[in-house]
Design an enzyme around this catalytic site. Structure first.
Site: not given
Ligand code: NAP
Length: 446
Positions: A112, A127, A166-167, A242, A378
């Site tokens: 980050q 984080k 969030g994450d 997301n 953000s």
């Molecule tokens: P989210 O809305 O909670 O969605 C995560 C997705 O990935 C869900 O479909 C989940 O499936 C799947 N997943 C999570 N852990 C898993 C695992 N161990 N094995 C297989 N599938 C898995 O989270 P998100 O915000 O989209 O974040 C996804 C990624 O983007 C993360 O690496 C996060 O750090 C990164 N990111 C997010 C943001 C943000 O603004 N949100 C910004 C930068 C980077 P299930 O529902 O079945 O668990």
């Protein structure tokens, strides 16, 4: 290959942070790239900037007790790693997932720092999160957990100190409960203390879409730099949260066809293109599983426990979690005609996978650069909160697109300058590192 001086630093990181493999992996990836900058700026080595960057400014680990709907006491562990505040208040998301531990929080916090630097905005790196699993929990349970988590965390936060977002497992609902508890404890309506808030209480339009949209803007820039576009391309996006949902939305808007996505139970293959409205209904409204998608759409197949990377695609946006795409997966994708990869998730590709893509000439956008649109928006939310203003969707999206184009250009020019044209990994690591290192030097030994 690690520079000899950096090798000693890396050995020290391993010794001082045992049993933290994800953190070691994230540090190695940066150290692998920055040898030439250290050679160019001996003052960085003299002031031990690298050793200081690898040591978080502050780490907080705390107990999160709460009561479930049956009246049973539950105990989780909360984390906040405030890694580096040379460029601004600590900034970075909170992850609620059973796999969360110190190694994962530290790898994410370390990444980050450089990601936030690349946005060009005044934000430091952090984080946090918890091993709490929101899956299958009632609304009331999620609220009680969030309130207990914030009852400890609030003392470490502030709009000029540390600003979480969030994450995985933390979306607008959780941010709402966290903000409510912060407001109650502090008796302050301090909008800028959390980002990703709902639109009716200080949130920014486009924040929900920002990470996914941003990753696609980044791919679009990489393809344009190679004289081509997304139009008519076949794509796959892992995850269905997301980041994945809004990556799919923007890919479709730019004329591409997304034929597969996934969750932790399996993969949806829909050769006609993912029906986004149906996907949103299942994931955002019903909070359901992907097999429900196949049950309602004739053209789709659900592959329980399936492998998304065996499905041929020209453009790939891994958007689920760390180390979800191996070297073997990368070789399969290359063999099947993949030309571009943008990491929507943080570190979804193993080091070997990244190497395979780069060696095969695939345009490879590392997470630090490709998914920086979320944190950049953000920071736009913080700007709106500070000025008590709210911007339109179109205005905010234009800003996001401009920021992503700027990050792309910066990575590309830096890679050129350091003799590795087209290598976005080296470009992102060096550009991010240099900005933080210069600020740390200027601020003295603090
Ligand atoms: P989210 O809305 O909670 O969605 C995560 C997705 O990935 C869900 O479909 C989940 O499936 C799947 N997943 C999570 N852990 C898993 C695992 N161990 N094995 C297989 N599938 C898995 O989270 P998100 O915000 O989209 O974040 C996804 C990624 O983007 C993360 O690496 C996060 O750090 C990164 N990111 C997010 C943001 C943000 O603004 N949100 C910004 C930068 C980077 P299930 O529902 O079945 O668990």
């Amino acid at each position: 290959m690690l520079d000899e001086k950096l090798e000693t630093v890396y050995d020290d990181v391993i010794r001082r942070n045992p049993a933290e493999p994800e953190f070691h992996q994230a540090v190695k990836e940066v150290l692998d790239s920055i040898g030439p900058v250290i050679a160019k700026h001996p003052e960085f080595a003299r002031s031990k900037i690298i050793q200081r960057i690898c040591e978080p400014e502050r780490q907080v680990i705390f107990r999160v007790p709460w009561t479930d709907d049956k009246g049973e006491v539950q105990i989780n562990r909360g984390f906040r790693v405030e890694f580096n505040s040379a460029l601004g208040p600590f900034k970075g998301g909170l992850r609620f997932h059973p796999s969360v531990n110190l190694s994962i929080v530290k790898f994410l916090g370390f990444e980050q720092i450089f990601k936030n630097a690349l946005t060009g905005m005044p934000i430091g790196g952090a984080k946090g999160g918890s091993d709490f699993d929101p899956k299958g929990r009632s609304e009331d349970e999620v609220m009680r957990f969030c309130q207990s988590f914030m009852t400890e965390l609030y003392r470490h936060l502030g709009e000029y100190t540390d600003v979480p977002a969030g994450d995985i497992g933390v979306g607008t609902r959780e941010i709402g409960y966290l903000f409510g508890q912060y407001k109650r404890i502090t008796n302050r309506y301090e909008s800028g203390v959390l980002t990703g808030k709902g639109i009716n209480f200080g949130g920014s339009l486009v924040r929900t879409e920002a990470t996914g949209y941003g990753a696609v803007f980044f791919v679009d820039e990489m393809l344009k730099a190679r004289g081509t576009t997304l139009d008519g391309r076949t794509c796959t996006v892992s995850g269905s949260g997301n980041v994945a949902i809004y990556a799919i939305e923007k890919l479709a808007q730019l004329g591409a066809k997304v034929v597969a996505c996934s969750d932790s139970n399996g993969v949806i293959h829909d050769p006609d293109g993912i029906d986004l409205e149906l996907l949103k209904q299942i994931k955002e409204v019903e909070r359901g599983r992907l097999d429900a998608y196949a049950a309602r759409r004739k053209t789709a197949t659900h592959l329980p426990g399936g492998q998304i990377w065996t499905i041929p695609a020209e453009v790939v946006v891994p958007s689920a979690t760390q180390n979800e795409l191996s070297g073997r997966d990368a070789r399969t994708l290359v063999k099947n005609g993949c030309i571009a990869v943008a990491e929507g998730a943080n570190m979804p590709c193993t080091a070997e996978a990244a190497r395979v893509f780069i060696e095969a000439g695939v345009a490879f956008g590392p997470g630090k650069a490709a998914n920086a649109g979320g944190v950049a928006t953000s920071a736009l939310e913080m700007q709106q909160n500070a000025s008590r203003d709210s911007w339109t969707f179109e205005f905010t999206e234009r800003k996001l697109a401009g920021i992503m184009a700027g990050i792309h250009q910066n990575c590309l020019e830096t890679a050129d300058e350091f003799g590795v044209p087209g290598n976005y990994v080296v470009g992102a690591n060096i550009a991010g590192f240099e900005r933080v290192a210069r600020a740390m030097l200027a601020l003295g030994l603090v």
